[in-house]
Design a protein around this motif. Structure first.
Motif, mmCIF file in Angstrom:
data_model
loop_
_atom_site.group_PDB
_atom_site.id
_atom_site.type_symbol
_atom_site.label_atom_id
_atom_site.label_comp_id
_atom_site.label_asym_id
_atom_site.label_seq_id
_atom_site.Cartn_x
_atom_site.Cartn_y
_atom_site.Cartn_z
ATOM 1 N N VAL A 134 35.416 41.926 30.718
ATOM 2 C CA VAL A 134 36.195 42.701 31.688
ATOM 3 C C VAL A 134 36.952 41.765 32.621
ATOM 4 O O VAL A 134 38.112 42.026 32.976
ATOM 5 N N LEU A 135 36.320 40.675 33.028
ATOM 6 C CA LEU A 135 37.002 39.710 33.892
ATOM 7 C C LEU A 135 38.245 39.146 33.215
ATOM 8 O O LEU A 135 39.326 39.081 33.829
ATOM 9 N N MET A 136 38.114 38.737 31.968
ATOM 10 C CA MET A 136 39.271 38.180 31.254
ATOM 11 C C MET A 136 40.362 39.234 31.078
ATOM 12 O O MET A 136 41.557 38.937 31.216
ATOM 13 N N TYR A 137 39.957 40.474 30.789
ATOM 14 C CA TYR A 137 40.937 41.554 30.641
ATOM 15 C C TYR A 137 41.639 41.827 31.966
ATOM 16 O O TYR A 137 42.868 41.962 32.024
ATOM 17 N N ALA A 138 40.872 41.914 33.047
ATOM 18 C CA ALA A 138 41.451 42.199 34.360
ATOM 19 C C ALA A 138 42.403 41.092 34.786
ATOM 20 O O ALA A 138 43.458 41.353 35.378
ATOM 21 N N ASP A 139 42.045 39.850 34.484
ATOM 22 C CA ASP A 139 42.918 38.728 34.817
ATOM 23 C C ASP A 139 44.228 38.814 34.036
ATOM 24 O O ASP A 139 45.306 38.582 34.590
ATOM 25 N N MET A 140 44.140 39.194 32.779
ATOM 26 C CA MET A 140 45.337 39.338 31.946
ATOM 27 C C MET A 140 46.220 40.475 32.457
ATOM 28 O O MET A 140 47.449 40.368 32.459
ATOM 29 N N GLN A 141 45.588 41.560 32.938
ATOM 30 C CA GLN A 141 46.339 42.705 33.444
ATOM 31 C C GLN A 141 46.847 42.490 34.866
ATOM 32 O O GLN A 141 47.666 43.265 35.356
ATOM 33 N N GLY A 142 46.325 41.472 35.533
ATOM 34 C CA GLY A 142 46.726 41.232 36.916
ATOM 35 C C GLY A 142 46.136 42.228 37.883
ATOM 36 O O GLY A 142 46.708 42.477 38.962
ATOM 37 N N ASP A 143 44.979 42.801 37.543
ATOM 38 C CA ASP A 143 44.317 43.771 38.403
ATOM 39 C C ASP A 143 43.352 43.014 39.314
ATOM 40 O O ASP A 143 42.212 42.730 38.955
ATOM 41 N N SER A 144 43.783 42.709 40.519
ATOM 42 C CA SER A 144 42.993 41.865 41.415
ATOM 43 C C SER A 144 41.684 42.524 41.828
ATOM 44 O O SER A 144 40.661 41.855 41.995
ATOM 45 N N ASP A 145 41.684 43.863 42.027
ATOM 46 C CA ASP A 145 40.455 44.550 42.417
ATOM 47 C C ASP A 145 39.402 44.478 41.311
ATOM 48 O O ASP A 145 38.216 44.260 41.574
ATOM 49 N N LEU A 146 39.839 44.655 40.072
ATOM 50 C CA LEU A 146 38.904 44.586 38.953
ATOM 51 C C LEU A 146 38.422 43.154 38.732
ATOM 52 O O LEU A 146 37.269 42.925 38.362
ATOM 53 N N VAL A 147 39.304 42.186 38.959
ATOM 54 C CA VAL A 147 38.906 40.776 38.884
ATOM 55 C C VAL A 147 37.818 40.494 39.914
ATOM 56 O O VAL A 147 36.789 39.862 39.619
ATOM 57 N N LYS A 148 38.027 40.974 41.133
ATOM 58 C CA LYS A 148 37.062 40.740 42.204
ATOM 59 C C LYS A 148 35.719 41.377 41.873
ATOM 60 O O LYS A 148 34.660 40.754 42.052
ATOM 61 N N ALA A 149 35.735 42.618 41.386
ATOM 62 C CA ALA A 149 34.490 43.316 41.056
ATOM 63 C C ALA A 149 33.756 42.629 39.910
ATOM 64 O O ALA A 149 32.531 42.482 39.944
ATOM 65 N N SER A 150 34.504 42.180 38.909
ATOM 66 C CA SER A 150 33.888 41.501 37.766
ATOM 67 C C SER A 150 33.267 40.182 38.181
ATOM 68 O O SER A 150 32.156 39.838 37.762
ATOM 69 N N ASN A 151 33.985 39.429 39.005
ATOM 70 C CA ASN A 151 33.462 38.147 39.484
ATOM 71 C C ASN A 151 32.177 38.346 40.275
ATOM 72 O O ASN A 151 31.212 37.588 40.123
ATOM 73 N N ARG A 152 32.171 39.357 41.114
ATOM 74 C CA ARG A 152 30.986 39.586 41.949
ATOM 75 C C ARG A 152 29.794 40.004 41.097
ATOM 76 O O ARG A 152 28.667 39.582 41.335
ATOM 77 N N TYR A 153 30.053 40.834 40.099
ATOM 78 C CA TYR A 153 28.945 41.222 39.235
ATOM 79 C C TYR A 153 28.424 40.016 38.453
ATOM 80 O O TYR A 153 27.203 39.847 38.304
ATOM 81 N N MET A 154 29.317 39.185 37.958
ATOM 82 C CA MET A 154 28.880 37.995 37.230
ATOM 83 C C MET A 154 28.052 37.087 38.127
ATOM 84 O O MET A 154 27.068 36.485 37.683
#
Length: 639
Positions: free
Chosen positions: A131-151
């Motif tokens: 999900v982090l890699m997908y969110a980064d590719m999509q440029g979705d900063s909120d999803l990137v932040k949530a994925s990073n925090r969960y990891m």
């Protein structure tokens, strides 16, 4: 005249969808991955900027009857069209990313947002890196932040996943730089980075100097430092470390006491439990799962918390006299202060005995037959059955662990399960068969008290004693020279290498026009060398704040309170809350009464007791009470 037809909008959509299904009045066909989707231009243009721009511009597609849509899957297109024509979004879990990508391309904002929120809510160890890699590719900063925090919250487990090895260097660096990595040591961070390098060593070895800047040198073991120095680096490269001297959040844990009161989630405003830090005297909140009540909680040796079973908290949905047991099972996320679902139990249970022993979690009793048992393996997230208890337990039971065995205590008798032999054996029964036992282990023995005597029988109530079981001789005896206790709620707590018992007695205050109930709390400390329970006279050394005692006495008479001890992270438990505020939130009906308290300045500890056995906490009252203290118990690994 003015009139509104509230069903008109839904009716229009419904009829348009019927026209689409019948291919009536459709004026454009969308071709996606070989599938044809007859549609109405007006509907597409009304709900998406993508098609509005296409149909109202000078593009060739504006006049074409068939339009090929690229970079969208057929399933995703079908999902989005169904939403446009019905207002209902439904996508299978494995299609959410494809639907989000299509929605972003077609500019269907609602669908894109919902897909992103779904992914945030369903992050787990196996998918968070993807999900982090997908969110980064999509440029979705909120999803990137949530994925990073969960990891970060499950770093050690995530680092073992194959998808972790697919992270790009920038994403990996961003993760390793975090202060809130939940790791047991800095060596875990180093080993995760070296594992990432080893997966493509020829290409990735050049990145070791860059990654080493995320390693906090002060906390790396000499052995791990030596291993780093042996790595063959490119010419003119050298390893430099982070200048940070701060420990990761996962390294800093505090032993805390979690207090759980039976049926305490019956209050609509209550979805948390008080969590007390004896080292600072601060009270925190630990969030609890919604819509569950009467569940069981245990802690592992590495302070992971697990919760099992229970019943629905909203009792309006339950028929009178009916109890619906749950198979639900959760693991606590320390960083996020949330409970994450794990593999459900084989049998539905309520108030089961839940304990941890040597790498496994055991759920015993609480099922419809009140005798089955099963074992959970955290390494593979799987439950397997174990032999049932020889005796069906019609009343409540409590379960504790000692050495390699699990002990079950109930009115029907006491049993011991050997995890090495995988079988049960009968042991001696308590001197007084308990209706509602609470137990705790201490220095090789089991201490137990009955928390549910027949309060209408004063003789029986006065005979409530703490009993101690010694596995060495297989006998129960009365602890504290057979002293008896009277209480409404009692709890055993292990803290600072010794045992405490606190009891709550509900009394009536007749001095006011309106009858008010008072909570009087007594605390004693166990001294094994003299086999006695003595009062704690030093206020400063006392481990229980008086206002927390007020919460413990605020429930219904006879409610059971258990104390679970675990090492938690205070910073992650949310906003620190004054005990008074927590009590007011949990019991709003008492707030006005509490504000009228005549004693608001002190701890309520009475130092003038003549009995060596009594220490009195008295909330909102200065009256003198003579009361013999009692102790009820909960194993530190069993709630």
């Amino acid at each position: 005249m003015y009139a509104a037809n509230t069903s008109h909008c839904n009716g229009v959509l419904h009829k348009l969808n019927l026209l689409r299904e019948r291919e009536e009045l459709t004026d454009v066909v969308l071709e996606v991955e070989g599938r044809s989707f007859p549609c109405h231009r007006a509907v597409l243009a009304a709900f998406t900027l993508y098609f509005r721009g296409m149909f109202t511009s000078g593009y060739a597609e504006a006049k074409q009857e068939t339009i090929n849509i690229q970079d969208v899957s057929g399933v995703a297109m079908a999902t989005i069209l169904d939403y446009l024509y019905t207002g209902v979004l439904h996508a299978e879990p494995d299609q959410v990313q494809a639907v989000m990508s299509a929605a972003r391309l077609l500019q269907v904002d609602f669908v894109a947002r919902q897909a992103a929120e779904y992914m945030k809510d369903h992050l787990d160890v196996s998918n968070c890196a993807d999900v982090l890699m997908y969110a980064d590719m999509q440029g979705d900063s909120d999803l990137v932040k949530a994925s990073n925090r969960y990891m970060a919250s499950r770093f050690n487990q995530v680092a073992l996943q194959p998808s972790f090895l697919q992270l790009s260097l920038p994403l990996l660096q961003s993760l390793l730089d975090r202060d809130d990595l939940m790791t047991s040591s800095e060596d875990d961070v180093v080993q995760a980075a070296l594992r990432w390098i080893k997966s493509d060593q020829e290409e990735r070895m050049q990145h070791l100097p860059a990654l080493s800047k995320s390693f906090r040198h002060s906390f790396i073991s000499p052995k791990q430092l030596a291993e780093i120095e042996t790595k063959c680096l490119p010419t003119d490269s050298k390893v430099t470390y982070s200048k940070s001297t701060d420990q990761r959040l996962g390294h800093v844990r505090t032993e805390m006491q979690i207090f759980l009161q039976e049926d305490f989630l019956g209050h609509d405003s209550q979805q948390c439990a008080p969590c007390f830090d004896p080292s600072t005297g601060e009270l925190y909140r630990i969030n609890m799962p919604k819509n569950l009540d009467s569940f069981s909680v245990t802690a592992t040796v590495d302070h992971e918390l697990y919760l099992a079973g229970g019943i629905l908290a909203k009792k309006d949905n339950i028929l009178p006299g009916m109890t619906f047991r749950q198979r639900k099972f959760y693991q606590f996320n320390h960083l996020l202060n949330t409970w994450e679902p794990r593999c459900e139990m084989i049998s539905p249970r309520v108030r089961c005995g839940l304990v941890y022993l040597k790498g496994f979690i055991y759920a015993i009793g609480g099922d419809s037959a009140k005798e089955s048992a099963e074992r959970y393996d955290p390494s593979c997230d799987e439950w397997t059955p174990i032999p049932a208890i020889p005796q069906s337990m019609s009343s409540e039971l409590c379960v504790v662990t000692l050495d390699d065995s699990i002990y079950v205590i109930s009115k029907e008798g006491c049993y011991c399960f050997s995890t090495t032999e995988n079988k049960w054996r009968k042991i001696a029964d308590m001197i007084q068969p308990p209706l509602h036992p609470q137990a705790i282990t201490y220095q090789g023995c089991i201490y137990c008290i009955d928390c549910d005597k027949d309060w209408g029988d004063p003789v029986q109530a006065l005979q409530t004693c703490i009993e101690m079981y010694n596995p060495a001789n297989g006998e129960w005896k009365q602890s504290g020279n057979g002293k008896s206790y009277v209480f409404d709620t009692a709890t055993l707590v292990k803290h600072g290498g010794t045992l405490y018992i606190f009891t709550v007695q509900i009394i009536d205050d007749h001095r006011n026009i309106v009858l008010r109930k008072k909570s009087v709390v007594y605390v004693n400390q166990y001294h094994k060398e003299t086999e006695s329970w003595l009062n704690v006279t030093d206020k400063d050394s006392l481990v229980f704040p008086s206002n927390l005692m007020k919460w413990l006495g605020s429930g219904n008479t006879g409610n059971r309170t258990d104390c679970l001890v675990a090492r938690l992270i205070p910073q992650c438990l949310g906003k620190r809350t004054l005990v008074e505020d927590l009590v007011a939130e949990m019991f709003p009906d008492e707030e006005e009464e509490n504000n009228d308290s005549s004693d608001s300045s002190g701890s309520g500890i009475s130092d003038d007791s003549d009995s060596e056995d009594n220490l009195l906490y008295q909330e909102d009252s200065d009256e003198d009470n003579s009361h013999e203290d009692g102790q009820s118990g909960s194993d530190e690994e069993d709630v």
